[in-house]
Write an enzyme that holds these catalytic residues in place. Structure first.
Site, mmCIF file in Angstrom:
data_model
loop_
_atom_site.group_PDB
_atom_site.id
_atom_site.type_symbol
_atom_site.label_atom_id
_atom_site.label_comp_id
_atom_site.label_asym_id
_atom_site.label_seq_id
_atom_site.Cartn_x
_atom_site.Cartn_y
_atom_site.Cartn_z
ATOM 1 N N LYS A 174 -9.234 13.280 -12.524
ATOM 2 C CA LYS A 174 -8.719 14.655 -12.526
ATOM 3 C C LYS A 174 -7.348 14.778 -13.170
ATOM 4 O O LYS A 174 -6.403 14.135 -12.743
ATOM 5 C CB LYS A 174 -8.607 15.156 -11.086
ATOM 6 C CG LYS A 174 -9.935 15.439 -10.452
ATOM 7 C CD LYS A 174 -9.679 16.095 -9.123
ATOM 8 C CE LYS A 174 -10.951 16.287 -8.339
ATOM 9 N NZ LYS A 174 -10.675 16.327 -6.908
ATOM 10 N N ARG A 184 -3.668 -4.028 1.702
ATOM 11 C CA ARG A 184 -2.817 -3.221 2.587
ATOM 12 C C ARG A 184 -2.575 -3.903 3.938
ATOM 13 O O ARG A 184 -1.601 -3.593 4.625
ATOM 14 C CB ARG A 184 -3.411 -1.822 2.779
ATOM 15 C CG ARG A 184 -3.203 -0.974 1.543
ATOM 16 C CD ARG A 184 -3.670 0.443 1.720
ATOM 17 N NE ARG A 184 -3.255 1.250 0.579
ATOM 18 C CZ ARG A 184 -3.562 2.531 0.426
ATOM 19 N NH1 ARG A 184 -4.296 3.145 1.339
ATOM 20 N NH2 ARG A 184 -3.146 3.195 -0.627
ATOM 21 N N GLY A 238 -1.357 8.018 -4.084
ATOM 22 C CA GLY A 238 -0.611 9.276 -4.155
ATOM 23 C C GLY A 238 0.896 9.061 -4.053
ATOM 24 O O GLY A 238 1.679 9.695 -4.777
ATOM 25 N N GLY A 241 -5.124 3.062 -6.032
ATOM 26 C CA GLY A 241 -6.228 2.305 -5.429
ATOM 27 C C GLY A 241 -7.245 1.795 -6.436
ATOM 28 O O GLY A 241 -7.582 0.602 -6.442
#
Ligand code: 3PG
Ligand code: MG
Length: 398
Positions: free
Chosen positions: A196, A34, A375, A352
């Site tokens: 999840k 990043r 996200g 990530g």
């Protein structure tokens, strides 16, 4: 949309949004992608004699100062990557401090501003605040695609009061992800993992319409297994989402999308358990947790990979941070590395953990493009244009 090629920024005070929310383990940055991502834009702004004020969030301090979320630690890495000797630092967005520092800075100097999420105005999208801060600068650059799904002051607010320009990396992310999505080649497959299912229901529903095969791995597969009345022992599961899992299965069947679920797994008592137990899916004992895919499932996936022309990967298929539960994720990365170029498979990865897994075994060359967004990558794949990108497109300041 203004970008650094079509909009000249010279001798200006630039408010530059980066995403310096880097992964850190015990105080050490484990992946600097990043930081590298914003290098090209920063270098260009430096050579065009601008004074650059970097803003970023780090972690989720929720509007108050917390020492462990200070961005101070990242200065040495920034200087190294940007190849500069000096970096200014201001510990909040205070008008006098910004003006004083801007006066001290020479053209081409860079100043890091402390974690923007220490300011309560950041997540509240305080437009008054955005306006007052914007007056102190000439132009705003957003090079943080990976944070652009957040409707926060530093992403959408400043773009309302200043000429707002897309940084090189943001443009690169959008172009590469869009180009992948717009050039559908069949047969294609998506590998979706992670812990999840709650964060990926919309994505799965969307992908089912576009992909021939979808692999569901990671702990999110457990909810599907339980929905199919398989005993998953002590595994992580989201029982409230069983109906969603069943709906996804039904929809996939209707649309002829093949779902690959685990048929064999590697279990342990917990992620630290160094004595993994191999199980067929119908043989899991009640004290065990599913922590990785087994060999048969992995082979099935690898076989599907080499028979695909296009592949999307988001989310590791096992608890890859904990050996030996990294095996299936690594095998998949290796298969992609060894075959993608040779077989001309278009490959896109993002998120990530997925990026870390690919980096861990140095499989980067197997990918047409690797997004450093998590996200934001998912939301883009779901078909939602990020608020930060919309703000750039709508900006009509000259
Ligand atoms: C990320 O790491 O996904 C981005 O930096 C956004 O961080 P957030 O999920 O805390 O908003
Ligand atoms: Mg995130």
């Amino acid at each position: 949309m203004k970008d650094l090629d079509n909009y000249k920024i010279e001798n200006k005070k630039v408010l530059f949004r980066a995403d310096l929310n880097v992964p850190v383990v015990e105080g050490v940055i484990t992946n600097i992608s990043r930081i590298i991502a914003v290098k090209s834009s920063i270098k260009k702004l430096i050579s065009n004699k601008n004074k650059i004020f970097l803003i970023s969030h780090f972690g989720r301090p929720k509007g108050k100062f917390l020492d462990k979320f200070s961005l101070n630690f990242i200065i040495s890495s920034l200087k190294e990557v940007f190849e500069i000797d000096k970096m200014y630092f201001i510990n909040n967005l205070n008008k006098d401090k910004i003006n004083k520092t801007a006066n001290e800075m020479q053209s081409g100097d860079v100043c890091l501003i402390e974690n923007i999420r220490f300011q309560k105005e950041e997540e509240k999208i305080d437009l008054n605040f955005a306006k007052n801060i914007s007056y102190l600068f000439d132009v705003y650059v957003n090079d943080a695609f990976s944070a652009s799904h957040r409707n926060h002051t530093s992403i959408t607010g400043f773009a309302k009061f200043l000429p707002a320009v897309a940084g090189n990396h943001l443009v690169k992310e959008i172009n590469n992800i869009n180009s992948f999505l717009q050039n559908i080649k069949k047969p294609n497959m998506a590998i979706i993992g992670g812990s999840k299912i709650s964060t990926k229901i919309k994505l799965l529903n969307n992908l089912i319409e576009k992909f021939n095969t979808i692999v569901i791995g990671g702990a999110m597969a457990n909810t599907f297994l339980l929905a199919n009345k398989i005993n998953i022992g002590d595994s992580l599961v989201e029982e409230n989402l069983i109906d969603d899992a069943l709906n996804i299965q039904q929809k996939a069947k209707k649309l002829n999308c093949k779902l690959i679920l685990p048929i064999d797994v590697v279990c342990g008592k917990n992620i630290e358990d160094k004595n993994p137990v191999y199980c067929k899916i119908e043989e899991i004992s009640s004290d065990l947790k599913i922590l990785d895919l087994g060999e048969i499932t992995t082979k099935l996936i690898n076989n599907a990979i080499i028979n695909s022309r296009m592949l999307l990967w988001n989310g590791p298929v096992g608890a890859f941070e904990y050996k030996p539960y990294d095996k299936a994720t690594n095998e998949i990365a290796k298969t992609i590395k060894a075959n993608a170029k040779k077989l001309n498979i278009d490959t896109l990865a993002g998120g990530g953990d997925t990026v870390s897994a690919i980096n861990n075994i140095k499989a980067e060359e197997g990918f047409t493009y690797i997004s450093n967004a998590g996200g934001a990558f998912l939301e883009w794949l779901e078909g939602n244009e990020s608020p930060g990108v919309i703000a750039l497109k709508e900006n009509n300041f000259t």
